[in-house]
Design an enzyme around this catalytic site. Structure first.
Site, mmCIF file in Angstrom:
data_model
loop_
_atom_site.group_PDB
_atom_site.id
_atom_site.type_symbol
_atom_site.label_atom_id
_atom_site.label_comp_id
_atom_site.label_asym_id
_atom_site.label_seq_id
_atom_site.Cartn_x
_atom_site.Cartn_y
_atom_site.Cartn_z
ATOM 1 N N CYS A 71 0.951 -1.007 -0.100
ATOM 2 C CA CYS A 71 0.016 -0.052 -0.062
ATOM 3 C C CYS A 71 0.900 1.110 0.011
ATOM 4 C CB CYS A 71 -1.094 -0.033 1.282
ATOM 5 S SG CYS A 71 -0.269 -0.286 2.767
ATOM 6 N N ARG A 121 -2.238 -1.067 5.403
ATOM 7 C CA ARG A 121 -3.370 -1.790 5.076
ATOM 8 C C ARG A 121 -2.851 -3.155 4.292
ATOM 9 N NH1 ARG A 121 -5.429 2.968 1.042
ATOM 10 N NH2 ARG A 121 -3.210 3.583 1.220
#
Lengths: 141, 454
Positions: free
Chosen positions: B407, B412
């Site tokens: 990411c 994430r």
């Protein structure tokens, strides 16, 4: 009377700007310990500026400029016998120069997340202070 | 005259009573009629249920906690997991306090194929969840509803049940509570609240008893916010009392930080890493004690293994380039919002460049860098693995490939990596540098705009 009022307004305006800049940067440093996004942004800027105008050569230039300003302000303060606000502004300019030198040379200063912004703030405050000096006609009645 | 008045009064009284009686009777009849109009929730036998599995006009729905769906044996069932082929619609989702809840629940029903024309079998193990969900579905116009006690199904070993291969990575609150009560039967364990900052407001407000706060800056460092060097990670482990065989439980108000640290601990070689499924809210909703007094870190002298013991779990730029070079067998999976992936925005104040590594495929994420809605249920538990796999297959991402998730700076992607691990995917890793590192070097090829093809 009108001239005095104008002078007072300009002085207050510049003073407010100086304090706003000072407290904004303090606030930014404080927020960098509370918000990850602020901290990462400041560190990103710090790393970017370290490759540009925060290199050792430029730091030496800044210290030299501040030292020069310090000497000029001290000389003028001692040499001139004028009393009143102009002499006060001269003293303040001296103090800002001195604070700037201490800040740049202090090892812990570089650990601040908002370090580049503190430097920018010092020089902007110095320029504003010199503006106040000029406006108060240092040496003129 | 007096007599006439008396009789008139009596007549009025009698008439009023009759009218009142008639009205009451009418409303009672309407209530009874209304109840008769409501669909009946029928019971279904194990044999009948077995015959309906796979039929397109039937949908089997697990109404239990997400942890039970994942594989945990909760509420006294003999075997953990879900009936093979079942979808999930947890009764817990009906209690979540969020904006636009009704709209989101409606979307969930549509995604899972729970529609009015279908025959819907709701199962639970506590006798309550299925009824709660049934009432909700009836209010949405569903008519053909059945309920079933999954304990019967779980008791018969020949009946198919499935669970995620590594469901134990995500733990329910009851498991953490048992861990504390039994002191892990004498084996070392640590519970950590994970969030950014030396002081955590979330931790101060209340934490799991015995938990210690971990600042994510203890495991990652500027300028790229990659994991620290093995030497510094070892110092971090020793300071926090973590050895390779410590059972480590991680949680947070938002779990993303916990997943970040979980990925790093697994990379280091900690064998038993667990994340509280759904975050701190799960603990609070389960009604367990919360303490506010801060706990000190207790250190250890030795980690007990060479760090990193699992070097392939987190990869760097050279390996990311290898993955991109092997377009068929591998995928560099972008776990950022669509706008970040297509280069409309960077998503970060401190990342100036927009776009993606050339050749990276979109793996879904959420609305912005702080959210991961595509991978979470509305109670922030892990989304149904089949739905995740289906999302990925749209983009040519399949479980048999070598997959590296990235990411902006690895948060994430770490959560999605752990979910992939829960599902049992084998050749998976986190590309730690992410878009921040890739975009820092102008020599790295970049794409912008919507991809030409999936």
């Amino acid at each position: 009377m009108k001239k005095d009022a104008k002078k007072a307004m300009v002085n207050i305006f510049i003073l407010m700007m100086q304090w706003t800049i000072f407290f904004s940067i303090i606030g930014l440093e404080y927020l960098s310990h509370k918000r990850m996004g602020v901290m990462r942004y400041l560190l990103f800027k710090k790393y970017t500026y370290e490759t540009l105008w925060l290199q050792p050569y430029f730091i030496n230039v800044y210290v030299s400029v501040l030292f020069g300003g310090l000497v000029i302000c001290l000389f003028w303060y001692i040499h001139r016998k004028d009393k009143g606000s102009a002499r006060r502004h001269l003293l303040l300019a001296f103090i800002i120069n001195l604070a700037g030198i201490f800040f740049i040379l202090a090892p812990k200063g570089r650990n601040l997340n908002a370090y580049p912004f503190f430097l920018i703030g010092i020089f902007i405050n110095l320029i504003l202070q010199y503006t106040r000096l000029w406006f108060n006609r240092m040496g003129y009645k | 005259m007096h007599m006439i008045k008396k009789k008139a009064l009596l007549f009025i009284l009698l008439l009023s009573s009759l009218v009142l009686f008639a009205a009451c009777t009418s409303s009672t009849q309407e209530a009874v009629k209304g109840k008769k109009d409501q669909p009946e929730i029928q019971d279904i036998s194990t044999q009948d249920l077995q015959s309906k599995i796979g039929q397109k006009d039937w949908v089997i729905v697990d109404t239990r906690l997400n942890d039970a769906f994942n594989g945990w044996a909760l509420d006294g069932v003999a075997r953990g997991g879900r009936i093979k082929g079942a979808v999930d619609f947890s009764a817990n989702w009906l209690k979540v306090e969020i904006e636009n809840r009704e709209e989101k629940l409606q979307q969930i029903l549509e995604t899972k194929g729970i529609t009015p024309e279908k025959n819907i079998v709701l199962y639970d193990a506590n006798g309550k969840d299925a009824v709660e969900v049934a009432d909700y579905l009836i209010s949405k116009g569903m008519k053909h509803i059945y309920k079933y006690d999954v304990k019967e199904w779980a008791a018969s070993k020949e009946l198919p049940m499935e669970s995620y291969e590594n469901y134990h990575l995500l733990v329910p609150a009851v498991w953490v509570n048992d861990l504390i009560q039994t002191q892990n039967n004498g084996k070392p364990y640590r519970i950590f609240e994970v969030s950014w900052g030396e002081e955590s407001q979330d931790y101060k407000k209340g934490h799991i008893p015995g938990a210690v706060h971990i600042n994510t800056d203890e495991v990652e460092e500027p300028p790229l916010w990659n994991r620290k060097s093995p030497e510094n990670l070892e110092k971090f482990a020793l300071l926090n009392g973590i050895t390779y065989d410590t059972t480590v439980v991680l949680y947070g108000s938002d779990s993303m930080a916990a997943f970040r640290v979980a990925a790093i601990l697994k990379y280091m070689g900690v064998e038993d890493v667990r994340v509280l499924n759904g975050g701190f809210a799960t603990w609070v909703n389960a009604g367990y004690d919360v303490e506010t007094q801060a706990n000190d870190k207790t250190s250890v002298d030795s980690f007990g293994a060479t760090i990193p013991a699992n070097p392939d779990y987190i990869i760097d730029l050279p390996q990311a380039k290898e993955i991109l070079a092997d377009a068929n067998g591998s995928k560099l999976v972008d776990i950022r919002s669509w706008d970040e992936y297509t280069g409309k925005i960077t998503g970060y104040d401190y990342i100036k460049a927009k776009g993606r590594p050339a050749g990276a495929v979109w793996g879904y994420a959420g609305s912005d860098p702080n959210h991961l809605e595509d991978f979470r249920n509305i109670d922030n538990t892990m989304r149904n693995g089949s739905e995740i796999i289906n999302m990925w297959q749209e983009w040519g991402i399949t479980p048999d490939q070598r997959l590296a998730f990235y990411c902006g700076t690895g948060w994430r992607a770490a959560e999605v990596l752990i979910y992939a691990d829960v599902m049992g995917l084998k050749n998976i890793s986190l590309y730690d540098g992410g878009w921040y590192e890739w975009s820092s070097d102008p020599a790295n090829p970049v794409e912008i705009g919507e991809p030409k093809q999936k």
